[in-house]
Design a protein around this motif. Sequence first.
Motif, PDB file in Angstrom:
ATOM      1  N   ASP A   1       0.824  -1.208   0.000  1.00 27.32           N
ATOM      2  CA  ASP A   1       0.000   0.000   0.000  1.00 27.32           C
ATOM      3  C   ASP A   1       0.862   1.264   0.000  1.00 27.32           C
ATOM      4  OD1 ASP A   1      -2.385  -1.319  -0.186  1.00 27.32           O
ATOM      5  OD2 ASP A   1      -2.651  -1.496   1.984  1.00 27.32           O
ATOM      6  N   GLN A   2       2.004   1.164   0.643  1.00 31.58           N
ATOM      7  CA  GLN A   2       2.897   2.333   0.623  1.00 31.58           C
ATOM      8  C   GLN A   2       3.327   2.657  -0.815  1.00 31.58           C
ATOM      9  OE1 GLN A   2       5.883   0.869   3.312  1.00 31.58           O
ATOM     10  NE2 GLN A   2       5.044   1.928   5.085  1.00 31.58           N
ATOM     11  N   VAL A   3       3.834   1.647  -1.533  1.00 33.83           N
ATOM     12  CA  VAL A   3       4.301   1.947  -2.894  1.00 33.83           C
ATOM     13  C   VAL A   3       3.143   2.355  -3.795  1.00 33.83           C
ATOM     14  CG1 VAL A   3       6.383   0.508  -2.779  1.00 33.83           C
ATOM     15  CG2 VAL A   3       4.263  -0.483  -3.630  1.00 33.83           C
ATOM     16  N   SER A   4       1.934   1.927  -3.453  1.00 32.83           N
ATOM     17  CA  SER A   4       0.784   2.306  -4.279  1.00 32.83           C
ATOM     18  C   SER A   4       0.325   3.724  -3.994  1.00 32.83           C
ATOM     19  CB  SER A   4      -0.383   1.354  -4.021  1.00 32.83           C
ATOM     20  OG  SER A   4       0.022   0.029  -4.195  1.00 32.83           O
ATOM     21  N   ASN A   5       0.545   4.189  -2.771  1.00 26.04           N
ATOM     22  CA  ASN A   5      -0.088   5.453  -2.373  1.00 26.04           C
ATOM     23  C   ASN A   5       0.874   6.599  -2.062  1.00 26.04           C
ATOM     24  OD1 ASN A   5      -3.037   4.756  -2.229  1.00 26.04           O
ATOM     25  ND2 ASN A   5      -2.159   3.120  -0.986  1.00 26.04           N
ATOM     26  N   LEU A   6       2.135   6.270  -1.801  1.00 24.19           N
ATOM     27  CA  LEU A   6       3.067   7.360  -1.460  1.00 24.19           C
ATOM     28  C   LEU A   6       3.422   8.175  -2.689  1.00 24.19           C
ATOM     29  CD1 LEU A   6       5.773   6.112   1.064  1.00 24.19           C
ATOM     30  CD2 LEU A   6       4.381   8.167   1.242  1.00 24.19           C
ATOM     31  N   PHE A   7       3.319   7.563  -3.857  1.00 28.06           N
ATOM     32  CA  PHE A   7       3.763   8.217  -5.080  1.00 28.06           C
ATOM     33  C   PHE A   7       2.584   8.432  -5.997  1.00 28.06           C
ATOM     34  CE2 PHE A   7       7.037   5.688  -3.196  1.00 28.06           C
ATOM     35  CZ  PHE A   7       8.167   6.496  -3.238  1.00 28.06           C
ATOM     36  N   ALA A   8       2.665   9.458  -6.804  1.00 28.20           N
ATOM     37  CA  ALA A   8       1.655   9.651  -7.840  1.00 28.20           C
ATOM     38  C   ALA A   8       1.797   8.529  -8.865  1.00 28.20           C
ATOM     39  CB  ALA A   8       1.879  11.008  -8.511  1.00 28.20           C
ATOM     40  N   PRO A   9       0.771   8.338  -9.687  1.00 27.63           N
ATOM     41  CA  PRO A   9       0.886   7.310 -10.731  1.00 27.63           C
ATOM     42  C   PRO A   9       2.114   7.535 -11.611  1.00 27.63           C
ATOM     43  CG  PRO A   9      -1.361   8.113 -10.599  1.00 27.63           C
ATOM     44  CD  PRO A   9      -0.553   8.988  -9.684  1.00 27.63           C
TER      45      PRO A   9
ATOM     46  N   THR B   1       8.626   4.497  -9.840  1.00 24.65           N
ATOM     47  CA  THR B   1       9.092   5.490  -8.862  1.00 24.65           C
ATOM     48  C   THR B   1      10.576   5.776  -9.064  1.00 24.65           C
ATOM     49  OG1 THR B   1       9.604   3.796  -7.223  1.00 24.65           O
ATOM     50  CG2 THR B   1       7.412   4.751  -7.135  1.00 24.65           C
ATOM     51  N   VAL B   2      11.329   4.725  -9.389  1.00 22.74           N
ATOM     52  CA  VAL B   2      12.764   4.954  -9.634  1.00 22.74           C
ATOM     53  C   VAL B   2      12.938   5.826 -10.864  1.00 22.74           C
ATOM     54  CG1 VAL B   2      14.967   3.871 -10.192  1.00 22.74           C
ATOM     55  CG2 VAL B   2      13.422   2.774  -8.539  1.00 22.74           C
ATOM     56  N   GLN B   3      12.215   5.480 -11.915  1.00 27.01           N
ATOM     57  CA  GLN B   3      12.357   6.241 -13.152  1.00 27.01           C
ATOM     58  C   GLN B   3      11.966   7.706 -12.945  1.00 27.01           C
ATOM     59  OE1 GLN B   3       9.600   5.818 -16.379  1.00 27.01           O
ATOM     60  NE2 GLN B   3      11.260   5.485 -17.843  1.00 27.01           N
ATOM     61  N   ALA B   4      10.900   7.932 -12.211  1.00 26.95           N
ATOM     62  CA  ALA B   4      10.457   9.314 -11.982  1.00 26.95           C
ATOM     63  C   ALA B   4      11.504  10.091 -11.205  1.00 26.95           C
ATOM     64  CB  ALA B   4       9.130   9.314 -11.222  1.00 26.95           C
TER      65      ALA B   4
ATOM     66  N   PRO C   1      -2.718  11.257  -5.955  1.00 29.05           N
ATOM     67  CA  PRO C   1      -2.968   9.810  -6.013  1.00 29.05           C
ATOM     68  C   PRO C   1      -3.525   9.373  -7.362  1.00 29.05           C
ATOM     69  CG  PRO C   1      -3.847  10.740  -3.985  1.00 29.05           C
ATOM     70  CD  PRO C   1      -3.398  11.897  -4.811  1.00 29.05           C
ATOM     71  N   ASN C   2      -4.289  10.252  -8.012  1.00 31.94           N
ATOM     72  CA  ASN C   2      -4.858   9.897  -9.312  1.00 31.94           C
ATOM     73  C   ASN C   2      -4.177  10.648 -10.452  1.00 31.94           C
ATOM     74  OD1 ASN C   2      -6.847   8.263  -8.021  1.00 31.94           O
ATOM     75  ND2 ASN C   2      -7.855  10.187  -7.430  1.00 31.94           N
ATOM     76  N   GLY C   3      -3.102  11.351 -10.135  1.00 27.04           N
ATOM     77  CA  GLY C   3      -2.380  12.048 -11.200  1.00 27.04           C
ATOM     78  C   GLY C   3      -3.107  13.252 -11.731  1.00 27.04           C
ATOM     79  N   ASP C   4      -4.043  13.798 -10.959  1.00 27.13           N
ATOM     80  CA  ASP C   4      -4.827  14.915 -11.472  1.00 27.13           C
ATOM     81  C   ASP C   4      -4.665  16.171 -10.622  1.00 27.13           C
ATOM     82  OD1 ASP C   4      -6.078  14.068  -9.221  1.00 27.13           O
ATOM     83  OD2 ASP C   4      -8.027  13.666 -10.156  1.00 27.13           O
ATOM     84  N   GLN C   5      -3.562  16.222  -9.866  1.00 24.44           N
ATOM     85  CA  GLN C   5      -3.352  17.420  -9.043  1.00 24.44           C
ATOM     86  C   GLN C   5      -2.115  18.170  -9.503  1.00 24.44           C
ATOM     87  OE1 GLN C   5      -4.144  17.029  -4.855  1.00 24.44           O
ATOM     88  NE2 GLN C   5      -5.351  15.172  -5.156  1.00 24.44           N
ATOM     89  N   GLY C   6      -2.126  18.483 -10.797  1.00 30.06           N
ATOM     90  CA  GLY C   6      -1.004  19.229 -11.333  1.00 30.06           C
ATOM     91  C   GLY C   6       0.166  18.322 -11.648  1.00 30.06           C
ATOM     92  N   ALA C   7       1.303  18.951 -11.961  1.00 31.96           N
ATOM     93  CA  ALA C   7       2.455  18.162 -12.395  1.00 31.96           C
ATOM     94  C   ALA C   7       3.744  18.955 -12.202  1.00 31.96           C
ATOM     95  CB  ALA C   7       2.302  17.773 -13.860  1.00 31.96           C
TER      96      ALA C   7
END
Lengths: 718, 718
Positions: B212-220, B265-268, B359-365
């Motif tokens: 859950d951490q890897v799913s939620n700590l980072f944006a998609p 996450t590594v790539q980002a 979390p859904n990639g919709d809060q800016g960039a």
Amino acid sequence: MTTQPILFTPDEIVQLRQEVGRETLMGQAIAKNIAVTDAFMSLPLEVPGHGDGGSYEHNRHKDNYTYMNLAGRLFVITQEQKYADFVIALLEEYADKYLELGFQVQKNTNPTGRIFHQILNEHGWLLFTSIAYSCVSSQMTEAQRQRIIDRVFMPMIEMSTEKYAHRFDHIHNHGVWAVAAVGACAVAIGKPEYLDMAVYGKNRAECSGFLDQVSNLFAPSGYYLEGPYYSRFTIRPLVLLAEIIHRHMPAVDIYNYKQGVVGNTVQALLATAYPNGVFPAMNDASQSMSIADAGVQVAVSIYGAHYALDDNILGMAKIQGGVWMHPCGLQVSRAYEKAASEREIGLPYWPSMELSEGPNGDQGAQGFVRMQDKSGDVSQLVMNYGMHGMGHGHFDTLGITLFNRGHEVLREYGFGRWVNVEPKFGGRYLPENPSYARQTVAHNSVTIDQTCQNYFDVERADSVHGLPHFFQVDDENIKGMSAFANHHYDGFAMQRSVFLLNLDELEAPLLIDLYRLEGEGEHQYDYSHQYSGQIIRTNFAYETFKEVNTLGDDAGYQHLWKMAAGQANDTALVSWLQDNSYNTWLGTSSNNNGEVIFTRSGANDPSFNLRSEPAFMLRSHGESTLFASVLETHGYFNEEFEQSVNARGQVSNIRVIGHNEVGSAVEITTQRSVVTLLVSNQAHVTENTVNELTINEQTFNWTGYYSVKVNTQSQEII
Amino acid sequence: MTTQPILFTPDEIVQLRQEVGRETLMGQAIAKNIAVTDAFMSLPLEVPGHGDGGSYEHNRHKDNYTYMNLAGRLFVITQEQKYADFVIALLEEYADKYLELGFQVQKNTNPTGRIFHQILNEHGWLLFTSIAYSCVSSQMTEAQRQRIIDRVFMPMIEMSTEKYAHRFDHIHNHGVWAVAAVGACAVAIGKPEYLDMAVYGKNRAECSGFLDQVSNLFAPSGYYLEGPYYSRFTIRPLVLLAEIIHRHMPAVDIYNYKQGVVGNTVQALLATAYPNGVFPAMNDASQSMSIADAGVQVAVSIYGAHYALDDNILGMAKIQGGVWMHPCGLQVSRAYEKAASEREIGLPYWPSMELSEGPNGDQGAQGFVRMQDKSGDVSQLVMNYGMHGMGHGHFDTLGITLFNRGHEVLREYGFGRWVNVEPKFGGRYLPENPSYARQTVAHNSVTIDQTCQNYFDVERADSVHGLPHFFQVDDENIKGMSAFANHHYDGFAMQRSVFLLNLDELEAPLLIDLYRLEGEGEHQYDYSHQYSGQIIRTNFAYETFKEVNTLGDDAGYQHLWKMAAGQANDTALVSWLQDNSYNTWLGTSSNNNGEVIFTRSGANDPSFNLRSEPAFMLRSHGESTLFASVLETHGYFNEEFEQSVNARGQVSNIRVIGHNEVGSAVEITTQRSVVTLLVSNQAHVTENTVNELTINEQTFNWTGYYSVKVNTQSQEII
């Protein structure tokens, strides 16, 4: 008419050719020269008109001679015809145009040439192009040669020796360029009478010409009074003409002339350099001029071939990353190749050296003290107690700089000039050079009553000099020097004694500094320290100002913002981080009214010509006063890897026990040791003098210039 | 009880052993690790008590686990018994002392451990020591193993999972360290139930544990909202636990979990780095954290082994100068060895990338635009139009940085912190971090009415985000991005559009920047530029002040000295020298009351915590306003060799044609070209929208987000 290269014999050429493609210093030098020359040759040929210093035209003429010089020698070494063709074609264009260009309009004291705004540069052109011509003239027709001679070389020689005869063979660094240019051209075009004139002067009865220049421009120590920045500029024509004389007037025995004065001057120049090869910015100079300068590279090669080829010369060749593309450079390259196959060539660790000044070596000196720490890092301490450097001189007698761990710790500002940056006043000296950079307060020294040494009077400054007291560098654990400056402020005598001390508990040699001033009545003494980096801590409270004013109105003080200040009646501690190292300074004076003032340069600087740099000074008011300080370099910080060790250092105090006309006594305390240092303040003392100093009924005795005693507590086992 | 290394198979060990003594990245990594580990092992063993963060004790415990981790793996690889003996002896000492140490007194929000001042560090100890133990446990007696487990490992696991259960498996970067430590230890001591707990959380019904951490700590997109400085800290336990799960719970198929979220996450993280490997200092961060960080080295090796091994990964391994001493690192090392034998491995040229937030990639960039110049140098432009980074967030939405030629040109100040410098407030965050570094004016952005974005309210800032408009990077000659920030100042809408443009006559891509503000009534807009170096010239007159005051009283302005200012109603030109390059900025606004103010940081800084750094801002008063500027990097300066070329650049003007709710139009003039740039200001626009902008009765039409037209004069033949 001769058609031989003036700097090479056929046998030498064969040997150089064998280096092409090899991984030696010479092989790399040839490869690099081929790369840059080929790149330049890919541009269209261009001989522009004349322009101002730093202009496009100026730079193009300079590039033209630089690459002709390289191409000529590359033709000789590689036998590739394209290099000869390039030189010949460009010379033809100069032959077309040179006489069509009138002399430029004169804008400074230097007379103008046809292609450059001052004949100094025209002489550079003549020197390097003559060498190039000699390399390729075998590939020219007789008519081509004669045309170049008639339309370029002879007019230039006549310009030097007739039109500007008064500037030709005089005792001046520009004169060295003039005689070297004319001498080189004379050999190249087969007119030995001009070489003779270059070597002996136009009139043998006068003091003039190359031999008199090398005898008189430098002190017997080899030091050049304008400092290394100007010395390295003069050294190039000097050693080039010496090599030409060696080859074409062997009877002069130039390399042994006057006990090897040529080698002496080179050695004295190299001996000033910091361990990383950068020259201390003594007098007007940039902070980054180094032994990698092309002229110094020629000098190191010639010195290595004709004088000594030891590890320090090899270490310098390593920093230079190459050698001069010449048989002399080949000797250095071969020595390097052999040595490197046997061991690691380290950075040079030049001996400590005192370079006397004046024609007879009796007008003070420049002192260079070096000491290695356990890791092999070399600390270098420089003190100026010699002459004022004429028009380029800074008013900083008894000023010091300290270098360790790859950077200057107590720093020299350098000149107020953005050299060759055309939008900054054509790259020339800026108004802030005299108003700030040359003033006493811009240096690591003491300014009395906010006035400059010698009251910024160059003539007055040129008439006085420092008085050496001692220079003692035989003890591996303490090396020091001391000197007086008794004529630089009216009514004041000054003495500075500086030491590097090795203590087991310290990572780096400790700088100990005693600056004593004798004067009548109360005065303000500002004991300045120019540093770089971030203040980490102090041991006294200070106020940072909400509104910032200049520290004064003139003598350089008008360029200093007064950022912060605090009372520091006991020993003041100022610690700062510079790059990866911490420095902790502890300072005090014999008065009880100390104030530490933090400053930053850049006030009254209407065009942002000054760099914004921090400094701090310990200000003290009193009559005769002794300042005493230590500077400890310690610890390690790496922001990238977030590592920090030993951020606080080991030295905890320095205390003035007392001082009088006999001597000064200070005590330094570290976490493990108490160091008592006694220094003689009497000019007549020798190594054998028995000194007795009485302070507050306590009597100290020692023999010689100074005494140091270290009491170290036996380390407790925890 | 298992006695197998948890990160190696016997076959992998054989292959790693073959690298010892080789000149490969792995061979060099092993040699370097042997050198530093041997050096540490030569010191006496020491397990001190506990100390504060940054204290001697703290650093010693950290060194202990670091070198146990290395020694354990070196034992496996080299089979030298001394490495096992060292780990076992040190573990025995911890077994003696660990339970004797009480928990430290808590000083911040992080609970304390027995040896560290916060459990975060205790988890680091557990993670690295567990790996070391697994490497050497075969060399211990059963009694020795049991003693370590009973007196160290199990008490630590219990501390994590019971005493501090609420901090164990939560969705937080500290939680990743906790589960990685417990998971690693679980495998090492043969208690798989704790690995299960680490992976799935204590309670499977809750959102907790590693998956859950890897799913939620980072944006998609893989971006971590606190920025790369914190992301690189989290990435190390993340990839280490992933590798352990890969080897010991293969059914999870961790590297393919959720479309490869681990690799993502590594790539980002890697995609944020500047071409030299340094991470942009987004949010609280040092200016020098880079991919050479040990955790990023592990991540690059794991990414290379499990996801992709292309030239960018090899280029990063080259900057890192080594690989992780593990079979994953060996794969990278072998790929590098093969590639390097065929071609030169260059610096990475990562693609331009937009990393969405939330979390859904919709809060800016966060936008990263890269463009290569003719020489191969990569310019990188970064714009923040995403989320606020929680407690570490800076108030700099729409702030930009620009990097080229090896340094940041438009600069990020970084955090107000001297990390690990103990005398600077224990190396912790300083008061100047919130009062200056995090304020809007400290960034390359626009400050409205001298207030900070979101009024320095973190909660408010966390509730808003930037709105992406476009990110267009397919055209090799122009790449750009645009975004809105409409909720960061009450009553204001803001849009910034930035481009890199390739023009034939320019040496480097030209930065074009359009910053538009919509508001009612007249306001003060400060358009700031943080630079480094020396001002070379301007095209307007300015006054340098005789007495210097702060630019304001709060919002960071209290830390800025107002050094100089001048009216600049037309286009203002400010040119500066940074290292070896010139930069020329030309800026203007749609108002006619421009003033350029030159500032320097460091005011109201009672302990010299801030660095003294220059900046300039174009101040303009007006209603809705468009700022437009270009930044040209050009020329070359080398002080050491006294070379300077192209000190003035090619761009001569930028002019605002007009702007309204439809679009903005600007015109840029160079010595050879006229560039007309039209940008859409409407959020709903797509690539296919036909835009019509009318300004002063002139109509501009284009399709899509923007239009650029370059009219180049045919070059005259001179």
